[in-house]
Motif scaffolding. Structure first.
Motif, PDB file in Angstrom:
ATOM      1  N   LEU A 265      26.902 -19.881  19.837  1.00  0.00           N
ATOM      2  CA  LEU A 265      27.995 -18.893  19.613  1.00  0.00           C
ATOM      3  C   LEU A 265      27.484 -17.460  19.424  1.00  0.00           C
ATOM      4  N   TYR A 266      26.045 -17.244  19.529  1.00  0.00           N
ATOM      5  CA  TYR A 266      25.870 -15.772  19.359  1.00  0.00           C
ATOM      6  C   TYR A 266      24.393 -15.812  19.616  1.00  0.00           C
ATOM      7  N   ASN A 267      23.928 -14.794  20.583  1.00  0.00           N
ATOM      8  CA  ASN A 267      22.439 -14.463  20.823  1.00  0.00           C
ATOM      9  C   ASN A 267      22.296 -13.084  20.419  1.00  0.00           C
ATOM     10  N   ALA A 268      21.469 -12.702  19.345  1.00  0.00           N
ATOM     11  CA  ALA A 268      21.200 -11.378  18.927  1.00  0.00           C
ATOM     12  C   ALA A 268      20.340 -10.680  19.893  1.00  0.00           C
ATOM     13  N   PRO A 269      20.721  -9.249  20.054  1.00  0.00           N
ATOM     14  CA  PRO A 269      19.903  -8.517  21.053  1.00  0.00           C
ATOM     15  C   PRO A 269      18.402  -8.395  20.363  1.00  0.00           C
ATOM     16  N   LEU A 270      17.638  -8.224  21.113  1.00  0.00           N
ATOM     17  CA  LEU A 270      16.158  -8.085  20.509  1.00  0.00           C
ATOM     18  C   LEU A 270      15.872  -6.574  20.100  1.00  0.00           C
ATOM     19  N   LYS A 271      15.415  -6.407  19.028  1.00  0.00           N
ATOM     20  CA  LYS A 271      15.061  -5.084  18.348  1.00  0.00           C
ATOM     21  C   LYS A 271      13.896  -4.683  18.862  1.00  0.00           C
ATOM     22  N   ARG A 272      13.590  -3.703  19.921  1.00  0.00           N
ATOM     23  CA  ARG A 272      12.573  -3.414  20.484  1.00  0.00           C
ATOM     24  C   ARG A 272      11.396  -2.821  19.784  1.00  0.00           C
ATOM     25  N   PHE A 273      11.790  -2.038  18.897  1.00  0.00           N
ATOM     26  CA  PHE A 273      10.930  -1.160  17.973  1.00  0.00           C
ATOM     27  C   PHE A 273      11.192  -1.076  16.529  1.00  0.00           C
ATOM     28  N   THR A 274      10.064  -1.546  15.711  1.00  0.00           N
ATOM     29  CA  THR A 274      10.106  -1.360  14.558  1.00  0.00           C
ATOM     30  C   THR A 274       8.861  -0.660  13.769  1.00  0.00           C
ATOM     31  N   GLY A 275       9.004   0.139  12.686  1.00  0.00           N
ATOM     32  CA  GLY A 275       7.999   0.786  12.227  1.00  0.00           C
ATOM     33  C   GLY A 275       8.224   1.261  10.894  1.00  0.00           C
ATOM     34  N   GLY A 276       7.239   2.131  10.277  1.00  0.00           N
ATOM     35  CA  GLY A 276       7.326   2.772   9.026  1.00  0.00           C
ATOM     36  C   GLY A 276       6.006   3.333   8.564  1.00  0.00           C
ATOM     37  N   THR A 277       6.272   3.825   7.263  1.00  0.00           N
ATOM     38  CA  THR A 277       4.980   4.666   6.710  1.00  0.00           C
ATOM     39  C   THR A 277       4.657   3.896   5.426  1.00  0.00           C
ATOM     40  N   SER A 278       3.520   3.965   4.918  1.00  0.00           N
ATOM     41  CA  SER A 278       3.164   3.513   3.534  1.00  0.00           C
ATOM     42  C   SER A 278       1.829   4.517   2.929  1.00  0.00           C
ATOM     43  N   ILE A 279       1.656   4.248   1.619  1.00  0.00           N
ATOM     44  CA  ILE A 279       0.669   4.631   0.966  1.00  0.00           C
ATOM     45  C   ILE A 279      -0.358   3.638   0.647  1.00  0.00           C
ATOM     46  N   GLY A 280      -1.701   3.687   0.986  1.00  0.00           N
ATOM     47  CA  GLY A 280      -2.461   2.472   0.893  1.00  0.00           C
ATOM     48  C   GLY A 280      -3.830   3.153  -0.058  1.00  0.00           C
ATOM     49  N   TYR A 281      -4.403   2.068  -0.677  1.00  0.00           N
ATOM     50  CA  TYR A 281      -5.490   2.315  -1.410  1.00  0.00           C
ATOM     51  C   TYR A 281      -6.656   1.167  -1.251  1.00  0.00           C
ATOM     52  N   GLN A 282      -7.831   1.695  -1.105  1.00  0.00           N
ATOM     53  CA  GLN A 282      -8.987   0.553  -0.932  1.00  0.00           C
ATOM     54  C   GLN A 282     -10.148   1.242  -1.901  1.00  0.00           C
ATOM     55  N   GLN A 283     -10.999   0.347  -2.295  1.00  0.00           N
ATOM     56  CA  GLN A 283     -11.895   0.660  -3.127  1.00  0.00           C
ATOM     57  C   GLN A 283     -13.187  -0.395  -2.989  1.00  0.00           C
ATOM     58  N   SER A 284     -14.436   0.112  -3.172  1.00  0.00           N
ATOM     59  CA  SER A 284     -15.522  -0.641  -3.251  1.00  0.00           C
ATOM     60  C   SER A 284     -16.235  -0.589  -4.455  1.00  0.00           C
ATOM     61  N   VAL A 285     -16.688  -1.409  -4.933  1.00  0.00           N
ATOM     62  CA  VAL A 285     -17.356  -1.811  -6.361  1.00  0.00           C
ATOM     63  C   VAL A 285     -18.908  -2.196  -6.546  1.00  0.00           C
ATOM     64  N   GLY A 286     -19.574  -1.526  -7.128  1.00  0.00           N
ATOM     65  CA  GLY A 286     -20.968  -2.006  -7.187  1.00  0.00           C
ATOM     66  C   GLY A 286     -22.023  -1.419  -6.583  1.00  0.00           C
ATOM     67  N   GLY A 287     -21.987  -0.421  -5.758  1.00  0.00           N
ATOM     68  CA  GLY A 287     -22.984   0.053  -4.972  1.00  0.00           C
ATOM     69  C   GLY A 287     -23.867   0.981  -5.575  1.00  0.00           C
ATOM     70  N   PRO A 288     -25.055   0.945  -4.933  1.00  0.00           N
ATOM     71  CA  PRO A 288     -26.062   2.125  -5.909  1.00  0.00           C
ATOM     72  C   PRO A 288     -25.620   3.386  -5.637  1.00  0.00           C
ATOM     73  N   ASP A 289     -24.928   3.899  -4.881  1.00  0.00           N
ATOM     74  CA  ASP A 289     -24.747   5.304  -4.798  1.00  0.00           C
ATOM     75  C   ASP A 289     -23.658   5.835  -6.035  1.00  0.00           C
ATOM     76  N   ALA A 290     -22.880   4.943  -6.040  1.00  0.00           N
ATOM     77  CA  ALA A 290     -21.755   5.092  -7.159  1.00  0.00           C
ATOM     78  C   ALA A 290     -21.278   3.646  -7.505  1.00  0.00           C
ATOM     79  N   PHE A 291     -20.807   3.644  -8.727  1.00  0.00           N
ATOM     80  CA  PHE A 291     -20.026   2.196  -9.150  1.00  0.00           C
ATOM     81  C   PHE A 291     -18.778   1.891  -8.559  1.00  0.00           C
ATOM     82  N   ILE A 292     -17.978   2.979  -8.290  1.00  0.00           N
ATOM     83  CA  ILE A 292     -16.633   2.692  -7.472  1.00  0.00           C
ATOM     84  C   ILE A 292     -16.711   3.728  -6.689  1.00  0.00           C
TER      85      ILE A 292
END
Length: 726
Positions: A439-466
């Protein structure tokens, strides 16, 4: 989700939301955490267990130790904890390396209940503290607990740190003389299991009593400490006036406990516990989601108001019902995307069955999307359509047909039948090719995208705890067709303290992971991922995927994966093989010399026991070592998962392995849907790994077939079928 190194990954923001506002259902009687994490008194454990699904973070201070504990209760009889201990009067190492940073110790604890309390017998548990790592606080114990009214008594015997007072000769001496003496340091000094210490040396008695007062917010504790503090690790002996510790737990609310104590007869102590039962957690109201479409109940009076409307909402009249041939299917596809979260690829008809094929992009529970789709269809077609089927699709792979009997669904919404009766009117079937009218074939959406804010951390090293980094990320996908796409991520540093990261972990293996410092400090603009990916269904229940490009932050290359996951079964087998080359430290298009062929064959088994899944992988790792990874996890009805893994390879325990004898860690994975006021398919995954290692390192692939086919999890669908009417 892309893996972060070394110890923590996932969404810190999600953890803050969880800690601040999760509402849990608690039993009238509850058990509290000890200073070391895990259910217990103060310094000592008891045989009690938290409710299954309980997750706790404990910050405790008992001079000179500050403990940061994470405890999980994946099974009613099994408790696991991960801990960092800050020793405030000892330096981490040479000042040239770590400056004035104090010593940090990492450890993992496990406690198992041997049998439950009965009328005459106590509950009994056996546990191991600091089972791996340096083993500074290593201990084993056997403890019993018995309740009498509001009092809960415990008594046990502990070896090692908890029982350092050594009250009696070891009862196991009759087996062998080796039990008479406990080694000062074991194989745990390099990160292995300290099994050569188990149950050795003179044990000490532990025990105490916990009083649950008439006020739910107050619990009192008194314990016999089995440690005399005369043989502390690092020669850090502490004075003790008497071996009785006293404490009081104040339950500030359903998720926060404050413990104040007086220990060793000479110091005050304090602990703060944040806890929630993830298995029973109910997410916040989805106030940011669009309301489901109201339906017109054909069996109800015309004036009856649809029961799913909230107060003050005006129901727009549903569109006129028409024969399928006259329906504007492009409008239906748009509505399905906006209201049911389905990115439609096609709509077709098989006699009295309407089939909607597409990818669910919003709702974590597929039953909710299927229910909303049935409402939308019911409002637009005449009675020639009896069944509404949603074919789940993920990155071009069709996995399962979920079919809803339309008249019975309306009866459920109109409260004419209950959910168990309606269950017989919902089917899940394998996707098969059948003759149908498109009954229906949807057209292909070629491009999608966006932005975000991220965070990462490392714990327990000798140089600093966090170490931390806040970064902005831009991501985009270009679709050549529904089975082939190019996607990538560009990250820009906003703020971090990784300039202090100077330590390279020791290793005589190829530095396949311990060069992490150079990857996170060489550039403020990085391209963690840029790859071409294709998927194809190779046969019934057989799925395939191929990929090439910058596969992760450290490696580029090409590879492929196949997975056999039979419909309706609780097992699957698959494998991947990859040729990869080390990327330049700037994470651009440059490459370094090191290359390797790596891959594993993996078997997955849902054991049927408390929804425990076992995954066993065998193959070659990034450093060229061969070995096995065992991953055991428990998934709760709401999709939250708790688990642990261990990897042992041909290099484990060898002198050339470097720091840590084998790789291990524990993790918890929480659906964003349980945390946010809007529905989401994403997850927050937090993993704790004691060390960054080169041995047993795996390629961190962006996609895996097992996760792409997760809609085949019929248990998760059945346990959340009630969401079909939401």
């Amino acid at each position: 989700m892309r893996r972060r190194h070394p110890a923590w990954r996932g969404s810190c923001a999600a953890l803050v939301l969880w800690a601040g506002g999760v509402a849990s259902v608690h039993a009238q009687e509850y058990y509290t955490q000890s200073d070391f994490g895990g259910v217990g008194l103060l310094q000592t454990p008891t045989a009690r267990m938290a409710e299954e699904g309980e997750f706790s973070f404990v910050l405790s201070r008992t001079t000179p130790y500050t403990n940061y504990n994470v405890s999980m209760q994946p099974l009613p009889w099994l408790e696991g904890s991960f801990r960092y201990t800050n020793v405030s009067n000892r330096l981490y190492g040479a000042r040239s390396l770590s400056g004035s940073q104090t010593y940090k110790d990492k450890s993992i604890d496990v406690k198992a209940r041997l049998w439950e309390e009965s009328r005459w017998l106590p509950a009994v548990a056996f546990g191991v503290r600091d089972v791996g790592g340096t083993g500074l606080f290593s201990s084993e114990y056997l403890v019993a607990s018995k309740r009498a009214g509001n009092f809960d008594f415990s008594l046990g015997l502990a070896w090692g740190y908890i029982g350092n007072r050594g009250d009696i000769a070891n009862p196991l001496n009759f087996i062998s003389d080796r039990f008479r003496t406990r080694p000062a340091s074991g194989t745990g000094a390099t990160g292995a299991l300290s099994i050569n210490k188990f149950l050795r040396g003179r044990p000490g008695f532990i025990g105490g009593v916990e009083y649950h007062s008439p006020w739910k917010w107050l619990v009192l504790k008194a314990e016999l400490d089995g440690n005399d503090y005369k043989n502390q690790p690092q020669k850090n002996n502490q004075p003790q006036r008497w071996p009785v510790n006293l404490g009081a737990v104040f339950r500030l609310n359903g998720n926060v406990d404050l413990t104040l104590g007086y220990e060793r007869g000479n110091i005050g102590t304090a602990a703060l516990t944040l806890h929630s039962n993830l298995a029973k957690h109910v997410g916040p109201e989805k106030s940011f989601d669009p309301p489901p479409e109201p339906v017109s109940f054909t069996s109800a009076p015309a004036a009856a108001a649809p029961p799913d409307l909230g107060a003050g909402q005006d129901a727009a009249p549903p569109p006129d019902r028409k024969p399928p041939a006259q329906v504007d299917w492009a409008e239906v596809a748009r509505t399905l995307n906006a209201n049911a979260g389905i990115n439609v690829s096609s709509i077709s008809r098989r006699g009295s069955e309407l089939v909607i094929q597409g990818e669910q992009e919003r709702f974590f529970y597929t039953a909710e999307g299927a229910g909303r789709a049935t409402r939308i269809v019911d409002n637009r077609v005449d009675n020639s359509i009896d069944w509404v089927t949603v074919t789940s699709e993920r990155n071009g792979l069709s996995t399962v047909d979920t079919s809803v009997h339309r008249p019975r669904f309306i009866e459920l919404l109109n409260h004419e039948i209950d959910l168990p009766t309606f269950r017989r009117s919902v089917e899940q079937d394998p996707v098969t090719s059948r003759e149908e009218e498109v009954l229906y074939n949807a057209p292909l959406k070629r491009f999608t995208g966006g932005t975000s804010i991220g965070y990462q951390q490392s714990v327990g090293g000798p140089d600093a705890f966090i170490f931390y980094q806040v970064y902005g990320a831009g991501y985009g996908t270009f679709n050549f067709n529904r089975h082939l796409w190019l996607d990538g991520v560009l990250a820009v540093n906003i703020a971090n303290n990784y300039d202090k990261f100077r330590y390279d972990a020791p290793s005589n293996l190829p530095r396949v992971r311990t060069d992490v410092r150079k990857y996170v400090t060489s550039s403020d603009i990085t391209m963690p991922n840029f790859q071409l990916t294709g998927t194809h269904k190779l046969g019934e229940d057989l799925y395939g995927m191929a990929y090439a490009g910058m596969l992760e932050s450290m490696y580029a290359g090409a590879g492929g994966e196949v997975l056999y996951r039979p419909f309706g079964e609780h097992w699957a087998v698959g494998g991947d093989i990859n040729w990869v080359k080390a990327r330049g430290f700037d994470q651009d298009f440059s490459l370094r010399k090191y290359h390797v062929i790596t891959g594993q064959a993996t078997g997955y088994l849902d054991t049927g026991f408390h929804n425990v899944t076992l995954a066993v992988s065998v193959g070659r790792y990034l450093a060229g070592d061969w070995g096995t990874t065992i991953d055991v996890s428990r998934q709760f009805a709401n999709g939250t998962r708790m688990g642990a893994y261990a990897t042992v390879t041909t290099k484990s325990g060898n002198a050339g392995y470097g720091e840590g004898s084998f790789d291990k860690g524990i993790y918890v994975s929480i659906p964003f849907d349980a945390l946010l006021p809007n529905s989401s398919r994403n997850r927050a995954t937090l993993m704790w790994q004691p060390l960054v290692r080169d041995g047993g390192a795996r390629l961190n692939k962006r996609y895996t077939l097992y996760t792409l086919t997760n809609d085949l999890d019929s248990d998760l669908f059945d346990k959340n079928l009630g969401k079909i009417s939401q």
